[in-house]
Structure formats: structure tokens, C-alpha cells
Design a protein around this motif. Sequence first.
Motif, PDB file in Angstrom:
ATOM      1  N   ASN A   1      41.348  43.767  88.445  1.00 29.34           N
ATOM      2  CA  ASN A   1      41.618  44.435  87.153  1.00 29.34           C
ATOM      3  C   ASN A   1      43.058  44.265  86.683  1.00 29.34           C
ATOM      4  O   ASN A   1      43.424  44.816  85.646  1.00 29.34           O
ATOM      5  CB  ASN A   1      41.303  45.927  87.249  1.00 29.34           C
ATOM      6  CG  ASN A   1      39.826  46.195  87.413  1.00 29.34           C
ATOM      7  OD1 ASN A   1      38.998  45.562  86.758  1.00 29.34           O
ATOM      8  ND2 ASN A   1      39.480  47.120  88.301  1.00 29.34           N
TER       9      ASN A   1
ATOM     10  N   PRO B   1      44.671  41.674  85.375  1.00 28.52           N
ATOM     11  CA  PRO B   1      44.816  41.105  84.010  1.00 28.52           C
ATOM     12  C   PRO B   1      44.487  42.115  82.907  1.00 28.52           C
ATOM     13  O   PRO B   1      45.201  42.186  81.897  1.00 28.52           O
ATOM     14  CB  PRO B   1      43.816  39.939  84.023  1.00 28.52           C
ATOM     15  CG  PRO B   1      43.675  39.574  85.451  1.00 28.52           C
ATOM     16  CD  PRO B   1      43.768  40.879  86.206  1.00 28.52           C
ATOM     17  N   ASN B   2      43.428  42.906  83.125  1.00 29.64           N
ATOM     18  CA  ASN B   2      43.080  43.919  82.121  1.00 29.64           C
ATOM     19  C   ASN B   2      44.165  44.993  82.015  1.00 29.64           C
ATOM     20  O   ASN B   2      44.467  45.492  80.922  1.00 29.64           O
ATOM     21  CB  ASN B   2      41.743  44.562  82.474  1.00 29.64           C
ATOM     22  CG  ASN B   2      40.578  43.619  82.279  1.00 29.64           C
ATOM     23  OD1 ASN B   2      40.688  42.619  81.583  1.00 29.64           O
ATOM     24  ND2 ASN B   2      39.454  43.920  82.915  1.00 29.64           N
ATOM     25  N   PHE B   3      44.735  45.351  83.177  1.00 22.07           N
ATOM     26  CA  PHE B   3      45.791  46.371  83.180  1.00 22.07           C
ATOM     27  C   PHE B   3      47.016  45.885  82.417  1.00 22.07           C
ATOM     28  O   PHE B   3      47.585  46.611  81.595  1.00 22.07           O
ATOM     29  CB  PHE B   3      46.153  46.723  84.624  1.00 22.07           C
ATOM     30  CG  PHE B   3      47.270  47.714  84.731  1.00 22.07           C
ATOM     31  CD1 PHE B   3      47.054  49.065  84.488  1.00 22.07           C
ATOM     32  CD2 PHE B   3      48.557  47.291  85.062  1.00 22.07           C
ATOM     33  CE1 PHE B   3      48.090  49.987  84.588  1.00 22.07           C
ATOM     34  CE2 PHE B   3      49.594  48.207  85.156  1.00 22.07           C
ATOM     35  CZ  PHE B   3      49.359  49.553  84.921  1.00 22.07           C
TER      36      PHE B   3
ATOM     37  N   LEU C   1      47.067  43.551  80.166  1.00 23.36           N
ATOM     38  CA  LEU C   1      46.697  43.438  78.757  1.00 23.36           C
ATOM     39  C   LEU C   1      46.712  44.794  78.077  1.00 23.36           C
ATOM     40  O   LEU C   1      47.180  44.930  76.935  1.00 23.36           O
ATOM     41  CB  LEU C   1      45.321  42.795  78.632  1.00 23.36           C
ATOM     42  CG  LEU C   1      44.795  42.581  77.206  1.00 23.36           C
ATOM     43  CD1 LEU C   1      45.747  41.679  76.425  1.00 23.36           C
ATOM     44  CD2 LEU C   1      43.386  42.003  77.237  1.00 23.36           C
ATOM     45  N   ALA C   2      46.236  45.831  78.782  1.00 23.20           N
ATOM     46  CA  ALA C   2      46.231  47.179  78.224  1.00 23.20           C
ATOM     47  C   ALA C   2      47.652  47.682  77.990  1.00 23.20           C
ATOM     48  O   ALA C   2      47.953  48.293  76.949  1.00 23.20           O
ATOM     49  CB  ALA C   2      45.484  48.131  79.158  1.00 23.20           C
TER      50      ALA C   2
ATOM     51  N   ALA D   1      43.617  50.699  74.766  1.00 23.39           N
ATOM     52  CA  ALA D   1      44.041  50.372  76.126  1.00 23.39           C
ATOM     53  C   ALA D   1      43.060  50.928  77.151  1.00 23.39           C
ATOM     54  O   ALA D   1      42.730  50.263  78.147  1.00 23.39           O
ATOM     55  CB  ALA D   1      45.447  50.919  76.373  1.00 23.39           C
TER      56      ALA D   1
ATOM     57  N   LEU E   1      40.085  48.668  77.325  1.00 23.05           N
ATOM     58  CA  LEU E   1      40.324  47.425  78.064  1.00 23.05           C
ATOM     59  C   LEU E   1      40.267  47.640  79.570  1.00 23.05           C
ATOM     60  O   LEU E   1      39.960  46.708  80.329  1.00 23.05           O
ATOM     61  CB  LEU E   1      41.695  46.849  77.671  1.00 23.05           C
ATOM     62  CG  LEU E   1      41.805  46.325  76.231  1.00 23.05           C
ATOM     63  CD1 LEU E   1      43.237  45.930  75.920  1.00 23.05           C
ATOM     64  CD2 LEU E   1      40.867  45.146  76.001  1.00 23.05           C
ATOM     65  N   LEU E   2      40.574  48.838  80.017  1.00 21.18           N
ATOM     66  CA  LEU E   2      40.520  49.162  81.444  1.00 21.18           C
ATOM     67  C   LEU E   2      39.130  49.614  81.873  1.00 21.18           C
ATOM     68  O   LEU E   2      38.962  50.077  83.007  1.00 21.18           O
ATOM     69  CB  LEU E   2      41.545  50.263  81.762  1.00 21.18           C
ATOM     70  CG  LEU E   2      43.019  49.861  81.615  1.00 21.18           C
ATOM     71  CD1 LEU E   2      43.929  51.072  81.804  1.00 21.18           C
ATOM     72  CD2 LEU E   2      43.376  48.768  82.628  1.00 21.18           C
ATOM     73  N   ASN E   3      38.162  49.511  80.956  1.00 16.18           N
ATOM     74  CA  ASN E   3      36.784  49.920  81.256  1.00 16.18           C
ATOM     75  C   ASN E   3      36.687  51.393  81.659  1.00 16.18           C
ATOM     76  O   ASN E   3      35.878  51.773  82.513  1.00 16.18           O
ATOM     77  CB  ASN E   3      36.193  49.041  82.378  1.00 16.18           C
ATOM     78  CG  ASN E   3      36.080  47.588  81.971  1.00 16.18           C
ATOM     79  OD1 ASN E   3      35.722  47.292  80.831  1.00 16.18           O
ATOM     80  ND2 ASN E   3      36.391  46.676  82.887  1.00 16.18           N
TER      81      ASN E   3
END
Length: 293
Positions: free
Chosen positions: A27, A29-31, A33-34, A85, A88-90
Motif C-alpha cells: 500500500n 504507493p497508495n499512501f 499518492l494520498a 485521500a 485512495l487508501l481504500n
Amino acid sequence: MDEFNFQDSIKGISEKLGGWLDSLILNLPNFLLAVIVFIIFVVLAKYIGRIFERVTRRQIKQDSIRIMVVKVIKAVVILIGFFIALGLLNLDKVLTSVLAGAGVVGLAIGLALQGTLNNTFSGLILSFLPELQIGDWVETNGYAGTVTEINLRNIVIKQSDNNYVIIPNSKIIEEPFKNFSRTPRSRIFVNCGVGYESDLEMVRDLTLEVIRDHFPQRGNEEIEFLYQEFGDSSINYVVRFWADVTKNRDILVAQNKAIIAIKKAYDAKDVNIPFPIRTINFKNQLSVNKSGD
């Protein structure tokens, strides 16, 4: 047995930490990006606030309202970035919980501050209302004066006696108000009466001439002279004309000027302005019987 349980515990903790580490790596990359998205929205909120402040500087003269509106806009933009955000972190469940909690808290605050919020929203409406600006002379809710301040709770009016009146914004929105400063010209009314022996046509022409000399009319403006009634001691009339008026004092000044000019013209032409006269009759005399005669 205790050593076996301890080893199992260490193994379980290691597996848990390993799972967390794997999740973090997956996670990451998502973090990142968020975080980037949230920072972008924070910077965007700053620039949107500046642009809104420049655009509304002429429409909203009151600094307190303009600053408060800018802060609200910034907070809304940052909240949008925060929710994106979280998406994006689901963390959809967390997002749902946050929205539900915010709704409940907002409802409770709204019920507790119903009157305050009403004045606040009314203040926002007044700040954009062109019919009411700082410096205008207004009459509303039984008070008259110059508007000196418009904030999120009330407006402040300075009366002609130099005292200040604070009126809640909701009262201004709900009640009618009269603004003298929105129009540069206004009609003035002067009432008077002349004696029954007067030449009414001559009085009319003389009065119109006097008003015309002292108050030049513009464009389609005209002076109106109308007899109204047969009074107890005079024939009463009203003369209506236009003058420069932006506050109540201008009306009083124009009436004062017109009355003085009319009185001088009537004195020069021997036009009588009657006043009530009370007559006392002494014909009935009381007879007094003196005792001891």
C-alpha cells in the motif's frame, strides 16, 4: 509447555508484523499518492482563498465577513482532499464512519445554535446584498441611522443622536427596511395652509415659483401643488418637489429651506397663513349672594 506457548506467541507476533510489513509495502504507493493529493488540496485551498478574497473585496466591504468566508472555503477544499485521500487508501469504511459522525455532530450543533446560525447565514446574504452597504442611511425595525458595520451576527447602525443600535441579521432579512442612500434624489413634502380670503390661484403660482427658484428640477421631475382640504381656519395644501437626498437629514434641510422661502414670499404678498384662535366668552356671569345682607 510454557516454553512451547512462548514460542508460539513469538511466532504469531512475527507473522503479524510480517503481514503488516507486507501490507505497508503493497500500500506504500497508495499512501504516497494520498499524501501528495492531500498536500495538493492544501496548497489549492490557499490559492482559491486568495482568489476569492480578491474577487469579493469590492462586493464585501466588511473584513470580518470576507475573512470568515475565505476560511470556510479553504476548509471545504481541504476536506474534499482529505476524503479523496481516504478513498485512495481504500478506507471506505472509515470514510463512511467519518461522514456519519460529521452528520450527527453537525445536526446537534445546528439544533443548539439555530439562532446563531440563522444570523450567520443572514450575514452572508447581507454581505452580498447591493441594497444594503456600509455608509448607507437606513430605516428598519423602528430605528434609523447610518450603517457602520455588517458582521456575521448583526449590523450596527449609528443614529442621528450619535447612539449605536445593534440589530440581528435575521431581523434585517425578515423585516422590510428603507434605504435612503440607494437613490440620489427623493421627493420632499411640505404642508401648509392659507386663509379663506386668499386668491388660491395666486397662492398656487407664487408657491410654485418659489420652489422652482430654490429647488431646480431635473429631467422628468416636476413640482406638484395640490389643495387638500377646507381646514378649521385655513385651506390646506401640499407641495411636492424633488431634491438631493441620501439621508433623513437632507429631507429636513430641504423642508426647512422651502418653509423659510415660502414664508418670505407670502409676507411680501400679504398672504395670510392662519393659526388656530381660541375665543373665550365672558357673557354669562355668575351671581354671588353675599351672606349677612
